[in-house]
Design a protein around this motif. Structure first.
Motif, short mmCIF file in Angstrom:
data_model
loop_
_atom_site.label_atom_id
_atom_site.label_comp_id
_atom_site.label_asym_id
_atom_site.label_seq_id
_atom_site.Cartn_x
_atom_site.Cartn_y
_atom_site.Cartn_z
N LYS A 329 43.69 39.73 43.50
CA LYS A 329 42.01 39.63 44.23
C LYS A 329 41.90 41.77 44.64
N ALA A 330 42.54 41.93 44.61
CA ALA A 330 41.94 43.22 45.29
C ALA A 330 41.55 44.46 44.07
N ALA A 331 42.90 44.09 42.99
CA ALA A 331 42.18 44.87 41.46
C ALA A 331 41.46 44.72 40.87
N GLY A 332 40.28 43.55 41.63
CA GLY A 332 39.20 42.69 40.63
C GLY A 332 39.40 42.67 39.04
N ALA A 333 40.87 41.30 38.64
CA ALA A 333 41.45 41.49 38.14
C ALA A 333 40.50 39.76 37.79
N ASN A 334 40.00 38.75 36.64
CA ASN A 334 39.98 37.62 36.62
C ASN A 334 41.75 37.14 36.54
N PRO A 335 41.17 36.12 37.34
CA PRO A 335 42.17 35.11 37.53
C PRO A 335 42.64 34.51 36.51
N LEU A 336 42.05 33.60 35.56
CA LEU A 336 42.53 33.27 34.43
C LEU A 336 42.94 34.35 33.43
N VAL A 337 42.63 35.44 33.45
CA VAL A 337 42.98 36.11 32.30
C VAL A 337 43.91 37.18 32.77
N HIS A 338 44.40 36.91 33.93
CA HIS A 338 45.36 37.85 34.99
C HIS A 338 46.59 37.01 34.87
N TYR A 339 46.37 35.94 34.67
CA TYR A 339 47.40 34.55 34.93
C TYR A 339 47.85 34.29 33.16
N LEU A 340 47.44 34.76 32.15
CA LEU A 340 47.78 34.04 30.72
C LEU A 340 48.13 35.18 29.92
N LEU A 341 47.84 36.95 30.69
CA LEU A 341 48.17 38.21 30.69
C LEU A 341 49.36 38.75 31.14
N HIS A 342 49.42 37.84 32.46
CA HIS A 342 50.67 38.86 33.38
C HIS A 342 50.93 37.22 33.83
N GLY A 343 50.84 36.81 35.20
CA GLY A 343 51.12 36.14 35.95
C GLY A 343 51.91 34.51 35.35
N ALA A 344 51.80 34.23 33.97
CA ALA A 344 52.95 34.01 33.77
C ALA A 344 53.99 33.97 33.68
N LYS A 345 54.11 35.15 32.96
CA LYS A 345 55.12 35.81 33.14
C LYS A 345 56.04 36.51 34.03
N GLU A 346 55.46 36.52 35.34
CA GLU A 346 55.87 36.24 36.56
C GLU A 346 56.27 35.58 37.33
N ASP A 347 55.58 33.92 36.84
CA ASP A 347 56.34 32.81 37.24
C ASP A 347 55.57 32.40 38.47
N ARG A 348 54.38 33.43 38.13
CA ARG A 348 52.83 32.78 39.84
C ARG A 348 52.28 31.58 39.21
N LYS A 349 52.08 30.90 40.07
CA LYS A 349 51.29 29.42 40.36
C LYS A 349 50.00 29.22 40.30
N PRO A 350 49.90 28.25 39.11
CA PRO A 350 48.64 28.46 38.80
C PRO A 350 48.08 27.07 39.02
N HIS A 351 48.73 25.93 40.06
CA HIS A 351 47.53 25.59 41.29
C HIS A 351 47.93 24.57 42.13
N PRO A 352 48.23 24.29 42.85
CA PRO A 352 49.18 23.31 43.23
C PRO A 352 49.90 22.33 43.30
N LEU A 353 49.25 22.24 42.51
CA LEU A 353 50.36 21.37 41.82
C LEU A 353 51.14 21.41 40.34
N PHE A 354 51.28 22.65 40.63
CA PHE A 354 51.83 23.15 39.75
C PHE A 354 53.05 24.22 40.05
N GLU A 355 54.26 24.55 39.87
CA GLU A 355 55.03 24.97 40.24
C GLU A 355 56.47 25.31 38.65
N PRO A 356 56.00 26.22 38.56
CA PRO A 356 56.93 26.75 37.56
C PRO A 356 57.94 26.75 37.18
N ASN A 357 58.85 27.50 37.92
CA ASN A 357 60.71 27.32 38.72
C ASN A 357 60.97 25.76 37.92
#
Length: 426
Positions: A329-357
């Motif tokens: 949020k602080a970086a002003g990044a598009n959340p979906l794009v960030h998730y696709l490019l970086h977040g998924a690789k960093e095990d960040r949660k995309p939804h309250p009902l989705f726990e990557p690990n």
């Protein structure tokens, strides 16, 4: 939706070579733009206006665009920025203005009449904002002619550095190219970073440590001590950036093999250029890049192999993602794009009902394949779903809602909210 690559061209941070890479890839779809007054800014409104005036542009490079990465309806922006050892950068600025004087520019005129030590001492005393943690300031505050205020600037700069789509560090340039090309492969699949360096300042043939030692010897003790003190945060930012480059380089896979191939290719290009310049023959451009991708193809590239593209938009919770990832949020990044490019690789949660690990523990083959867990879940065939969360039982949900067997259980649940009760009915 237009995808636009923004090159944040920091002076003497290998920007000319990066621009040449962009030109060879985009040609007339690259817009290089600077305002004559070096201290002015290309605002977001100005940037969007320029892009609307040039509807074919896919890459934009300027010394005068500043963080945070903009957001505007109809556009998705991807940032490209190279950082450099701050002391080596100051030395390079001196060499640059000695080689290419700029009439009327006080810094250029100072470089023309002074030695390196005198030049540096004058900047420290009279123009401290030009030598005081400049890169931290530009990433954190997005302003010129100012100086960072404290460690909070370093942390904000770090967040934005980590969110940069194509991050580079000058002293690990080729590794940066491989990592950056890999990061952007789904958005700009034809991006080719093989390009011989251009506009290289004198002294670059020696190691960074040797150049800095020569710089130190040219300055008096007090000037050098002050210069080092004024760049402590820039040095820390650079340390963190190098670590991030190493991480992304490893994610690219076959890194050493790719590094060898890229280095060999660049060496061939440099040899060819030297031979061409010596023969007097005009240099040959690379073949023209392919036409821009259609909107549908862009969407397919951004979310590879998903036959039902809308599903991702329903399952990915942008508000949840931003609330739980304040750095994005602080970086002003598009959340979906960030998730696709970086977040998924960093095990960040995309939804309250989705726990990557939790998901990967049930589907270790998905982790082994380096899959995006959410995309893997959405692509799974009926009856083969792994549970996305310990509180969501796909099999129980399908037993309770037979029509869910034809689609993804979690997607069905989100599109058809029901009263609480039963396994999976949250």
């Amino acid at each position: 939706m237009r995808f636009v690559l923004l090159h944040y061209h920091i002076l003497k941070n290998a920007g000319s070579t990066v621009e040449e890479i962009l030109y060879q890839n985009f040609r007339d779809r690259l817009l290089r733009y600077d305002i004559p007054n070096r201290d002015e800014e290309v605002t977001q409104a100005h940037l969007v206006s320029l892009l609307e005036e040039h509807p074919g542009v896919s890459a934009f490079s300027s010394h005068q665009i500043y963080y945070p990465v903009p957001q505007a309806p109809g556009f998705l922006f991807f940032s490209l920025c190279f950082l450099r050892d701050p002391l080596d950068r100051i030395r390079s600025i001196y060499d640059y203005f000695r080689d290419k004087p700029s009439e009327g520019d006080p810094i250029s005129e100072l470089a023309a009449r002074a030695g390196l030590g005198e030049f540096t001492g004058h900047l420290v005393r009279e123009y401290p904002w030009m030598v005081n943690d400049v890169q931290v300031n530009m990433l954190s505050n997005g302003v010129v002619n100012d100086q960072p205020k404290g460690l909070e600037d370093l942390e904000r700069a770090t967040e934005r550095m980590l969110a940069t789509s194509f991050l580079g560090v000058v002293d690990c340039f080729n590794k940066s190219l491989i990592a950056g090309q890999h990061s952007l492969r789904t958005v700009f699949p034809n991006l080719d970073c093989g390009q011989a360096p251009v506009n290289v300042s004198g002294g670059m043939g020696s190691p960074v440590a040797a150049r800095i030692e020569k710089f130190r010897a040219a300055c008096d003790t007090s000037t050098w001590s002050e210069l080092v003190r004024m760049n402590q945060m820039d040095q820390e930012l650079l340390k963190r950036a190098r670590a991030e480059i190493d991480r992304r380089f490893q994610q690219a896979g076959d890194g050493e093999k790719k590094l060898y191939a890229l280095s060999h290719r660049i060496q061939q290009l440099e040899t060819h250029r030297a031979a061409t310049e010596g023969s007097g023959s005009p240099p040959q451009d690379s073949p023209a890049p392919p036409e821009p991708l259609t909107l549908l193809e862009k969407a397919r590239r951004l979310t590879p192999a998903i036959p039902h593209l809308r599903a991702l938009g329903h399952v990915f919770d942008a508000e949840f993602y931003l609330a739980h990832n304040p750095d994005v949020k602080a970086a002003g990044a598009n959340p979906l794009v960030h998730y696709l490019l970086h977040g998924a690789k960093e095990d960040r949660k995309p939804h309250p009902l989705f726990e990557p690990n939790y998901y990967f523990n049930q589907c270790p083959e998905a982790r082994a394949a380096g899959a995006n867990p959410l995309i893997h879940f959405l692509e799974s065939k009926p009856g083969e779903w792994c549970n996305p969360h310990m509180l969501f039982d796909c099999a129980a949900y399908v037993r309770a809602h037979a029509d869910a067997a034809r689609t993804n259980p979690l997607l069905h649940h989100l599109l058809n909210p029901r009263p609480q009760g039963g396994h999976g009915d949250l």
